[in-house]
Design a protein around this motif. Structure first.
Motif, PDB file in Angstrom:
ATOM      1  N   CYS A   2     -59.040   0.960 -29.938  1.00 53.35           N
ATOM      2  CA  CYS A   2     -57.835   1.600 -29.404  1.00 53.35           C
ATOM      3  C   CYS A   2     -57.718   3.029 -29.915  1.00 53.35           C
ATOM      4  O   CYS A   2     -57.502   3.970 -29.142  1.00 53.35           O
ATOM      5  N   HIS A   3     -57.867   3.207 -31.208  1.00 52.15           N
ATOM      6  CA  HIS A   3     -57.753   4.544 -31.782  1.00 52.15           C
ATOM      7  C   HIS A   3     -58.875   5.452 -31.297  1.00 52.15           C
ATOM      8  O   HIS A   3     -58.648   6.638 -31.020  1.00 52.15           O
ATOM      9  N   GLY A   4     -60.087   4.928 -31.237  1.00 51.59           N
ATOM     10  CA  GLY A   4     -61.215   5.750 -30.798  1.00 51.59           C
ATOM     11  C   GLY A   4     -61.032   6.301 -29.401  1.00 51.59           C
ATOM     12  O   GLY A   4     -61.169   7.506 -29.161  1.00 51.59           O
ATOM     13  N   PHE A   5     -60.668   5.430 -28.462  1.00 54.30           N
ATOM     14  CA  PHE A   5     -60.483   5.865 -27.077  1.00 54.30           C
ATOM     15  C   PHE A   5     -59.252   6.753 -26.927  1.00 54.30           C
ATOM     16  O   PHE A   5     -59.269   7.747 -26.195  1.00 54.30           O
ATOM     17  N   ALA A   6     -58.160   6.387 -27.606  1.00 58.53           N
ATOM     18  CA  ALA A   6     -56.928   7.171 -27.497  1.00 58.53           C
ATOM     19  C   ALA A   6     -57.119   8.574 -28.053  1.00 58.53           C
ATOM     20  O   ALA A   6     -56.650   9.562 -27.472  1.00 58.53           O
ATOM     21  N   LEU A   7     -57.823   8.674 -29.181  1.00 54.72           N
ATOM     22  CA  LEU A   7     -58.056   9.986 -29.759  1.00 54.72           C
ATOM     23  C   LEU A   7     -58.982  10.815 -28.878  1.00 54.72           C
ATOM     24  O   LEU A   7     -58.787  12.029 -28.727  1.00 54.72           O
ATOM     25  N   PHE A   8     -59.988  10.173 -28.298  1.00 53.76           N
ATOM     26  CA  PHE A   8     -60.883  10.853 -27.360  1.00 53.76           C
ATOM     27  C   PHE A   8     -60.073  11.502 -26.240  1.00 53.76           C
ATOM     28  O   PHE A   8     -60.236  12.693 -25.924  1.00 53.76           O
ATOM     29  N   VAL A   9     -59.161  10.748 -25.645  1.00 49.07           N
ATOM     30  CA  VAL A   9     -58.350  11.260 -24.545  1.00 49.07           C
ATOM     31  C   VAL A   9     -57.378  12.339 -25.041  1.00 49.07           C
ATOM     32  O   VAL A   9     -57.223  13.394 -24.408  1.00 49.07           O
ATOM     33  N   ALA A  10     -56.715  12.098 -26.175  1.00 44.86           N
ATOM     34  CA  ALA A  10     -55.730  13.052 -26.689  1.00 44.86           C
ATOM     35  C   ALA A  10     -56.358  14.402 -26.984  1.00 44.86           C
ATOM     36  O   ALA A  10     -55.795  15.456 -26.653  1.00 44.86           O
ATOM     37  N   VAL A  11     -57.527  14.388 -27.615  1.00 46.04           N
ATOM     38  CA  VAL A  11     -58.210  15.647 -27.934  1.00 46.04           C
ATOM     39  C   VAL A  11     -58.683  16.328 -26.656  1.00 46.04           C
ATOM     40  O   VAL A  11     -58.556  17.547 -26.498  1.00 46.04           O
ATOM     41  N   ALA A  12     -59.221  15.548 -25.721  1.00 46.32           N
ATOM     42  CA  ALA A  12     -59.745  16.125 -24.480  1.00 46.32           C
ATOM     43  C   ALA A  12     -58.653  16.806 -23.662  1.00 46.32           C
ATOM     44  O   ALA A  12     -58.830  17.914 -23.162  1.00 46.32           O
ATOM     45  N   ILE A  13     -57.500  16.151 -23.522  1.00 46.04           N
ATOM     46  CA  ILE A  13     -56.454  16.723 -22.672  1.00 46.04           C
ATOM     47  C   ILE A  13     -55.645  17.801 -23.388  1.00 46.04           C
ATOM     48  O   ILE A  13     -54.947  18.587 -22.738  1.00 46.04           O
ATOM     49  N   GLY A  14     -55.736  17.839 -24.719  1.00 47.82           N
ATOM     50  CA  GLY A  14     -54.971  18.834 -25.458  1.00 47.82           C
ATOM     51  C   GLY A  14     -55.783  20.014 -25.954  1.00 47.82           C
ATOM     52  O   GLY A  14     -55.210  20.999 -26.427  1.00 47.82           O
ATOM     53  N   ALA A  15     -57.107  19.941 -25.827  1.00 48.24           N
ATOM     54  CA  ALA A  15     -57.964  20.974 -26.407  1.00 48.24           C
ATOM     55  C   ALA A  15     -57.674  22.356 -25.846  1.00 48.24           C
ATOM     56  O   ALA A  15     -57.627  23.344 -26.593  1.00 48.24           O
ATOM     57  N   ASN A  16     -57.468  22.452 -24.537  1.00 44.53           N
ATOM     58  CA  ASN A  16     -57.261  23.756 -23.917  1.00 44.53           C
ATOM     59  C   ASN A  16     -55.809  24.225 -23.967  1.00 44.53           C
ATOM     60  O   ASN A  16     -55.500  25.338 -23.526  1.00 44.53           O
ATOM     61  N   ILE A  17     -54.928  23.372 -24.473  1.00 42.50           N
ATOM     62  CA  ILE A  17     -53.508  23.722 -24.555  1.00 42.50           C
ATOM     63  C   ILE A  17     -53.125  24.087 -25.983  1.00 42.50           C
ATOM     64  O   ILE A  17     -52.582  25.155 -26.256  1.00 42.50           O
ATOM     65  N   SER A  18     -53.412  23.165 -26.901  1.00 38.04           N
ATOM     66  CA  SER A  18     -52.995  23.368 -28.291  1.00 38.04           C
ATOM     67  C   SER A  18     -54.144  23.248 -29.279  1.00 38.04           C
ATOM     68  O   SER A  18     -53.930  23.376 -30.483  1.00 38.04           O
ATOM     69  N   GLY A  19     -55.341  22.979 -28.768  1.00 39.57           N
ATOM     70  CA  GLY A  19     -56.451  22.713 -29.669  1.00 39.57           C
ATOM     71  C   GLY A  19     -56.614  21.234 -29.946  1.00 39.57           C
ATOM     72  O   GLY A  19     -57.528  20.818 -30.658  1.00 39.57           O
ATOM     73  N   GLY A  20     -55.731  20.409 -29.374  1.00 37.25           N
ATOM     74  CA  GLY A  20     -55.847  18.959 -29.544  1.00 37.25           C
ATOM     75  C   GLY A  20     -55.500  18.481 -30.943  1.00 37.25           C
ATOM     76  O   GLY A  20     -56.036  17.486 -31.412  1.00 37.25           O
ATOM     77  N   HIS A  21     -54.555  19.147 -31.609  1.00 32.97           N
ATOM     78  CA  HIS A  21     -54.173  18.766 -32.971  1.00 32.97           C
ATOM     79  C   HIS A  21     -53.244  17.558 -32.948  1.00 32.97           C
ATOM     80  O   HIS A  21     -52.130  17.635 -32.426  1.00 32.97           O
ATOM     81  N   VAL A  22     -53.680  16.451 -33.541  1.00 38.48           N
ATOM     82  CA  VAL A  22     -52.827  15.266 -33.648  1.00 38.48           C
ATOM     83  C   VAL A  22     -52.832  14.699 -35.070  1.00 38.48           C
ATOM     84  O   VAL A  22     -52.315  13.614 -35.294  1.00 38.48           O
TER      85      VAL A  22
END
Length: 221
Positions: free
Chosen positions: A35-55
């Motif tokens: 769950c964490h692996g896939f969720a983090l993959f998506v969170a970083v991917a969709i946030g990288a160009n906006i905020s750098g994907g910082h979570v």
């Protein structure tokens, strides 16, 4: 506020399973890691160009020490990450009828110092991966796999360290459940360990490998 939204998504979809005080069995550990692996993959991917994907405050801290972001930016990220975690945990608790939001804890027979050391090691691996695949300007085409590489290392670390230290690597991921449950027992472990590990990775990679003139090894064999 875009990065706050990204943090919220991560902690909503990546939070530890809600339980009725059940023990963390092997099946549950695998489910949490995936769950964490896939969720983090998506969170970083969709946030990288906006905020750098910082979570993750530990990743943000490591990037700040390595000179990749300013301290002020890092503070705003920390606020968003902590708020995202808290709101997500309370929302999970509400929509599931008040099921328990488990906090991170040490395994049987594991001391606090051992837990801190384990968190240092696995967070170092995470932040080093972030630098190597996302932050290093020499990454080239490797940057395209950065989100999945980061997700994979988090999943692997949870599988390896989950039975010992809980496999947090993320102070916000531990802080939100602690607030929602009102149980702050041992929370310092999940701040001290990840921040030291992330900070060391940032200092080492940022000052040794990024601030040098070395050329990447050739891929021609």
């Amino acid at each position: 506020m875009a990065f706050c939204f990204i943090a919220f998504l991560f902690f909503f979809f990546g939070a530890d399973k809600l339980t009725t005080d059940a023990a963390l069995d092997p099946d549950g550990l695998v489910a949490i890691a995936v769950c964490h692996g896939f969720a983090l993959f998506v969170a970083v991917a969709i946030g990288a160009n906006i905020s750098g994907g910082h979570v993750n405050p530990a990743v943000t801290f490591g990037l700040a020490l390595g000179g990749q972001i300013t301290i002020l930016t890092g503070i705003f990220y920390w606020i968003a990450q902590l708020l995202g975690s808290i709101v997500a945990c309370f929302l999970l608790k509400a929509v599931t009828g008040g099921l328990t939001v488990p906090i991170h804890g040490l395994g049987a027979g594991v001391g606090a110092i051992q837990g801190v050391v384990m968190e240092i090691i696995i967070t170092f691996a995470l932040v080093y991966t972030v630098y190597a695949t996302a932050a290093d300007p020499k990454k080239g085409s490797l940057g395209t796999i950065a989100p999945i590489a980061i997700g994979f290392i988090v999943g692997a670390n949870i599988l390896a360290a989950g039975p010992f230290s809980g496999g947090s690597m993320n102070p916000a991921r531990s802080f939100g459940p602690a607030v929602a449950s009102g149980d702050f027992n041992g929370i310092w472990i999940y701040w001290v360990g990840p921040l030291i590990g992330g900070g060391l990775a940032g200092l080492i990679y940022g000052n040794v490998f990024m601030n040098s003139d070395h050329a990447p090894l050739s891929n021609d064999f």
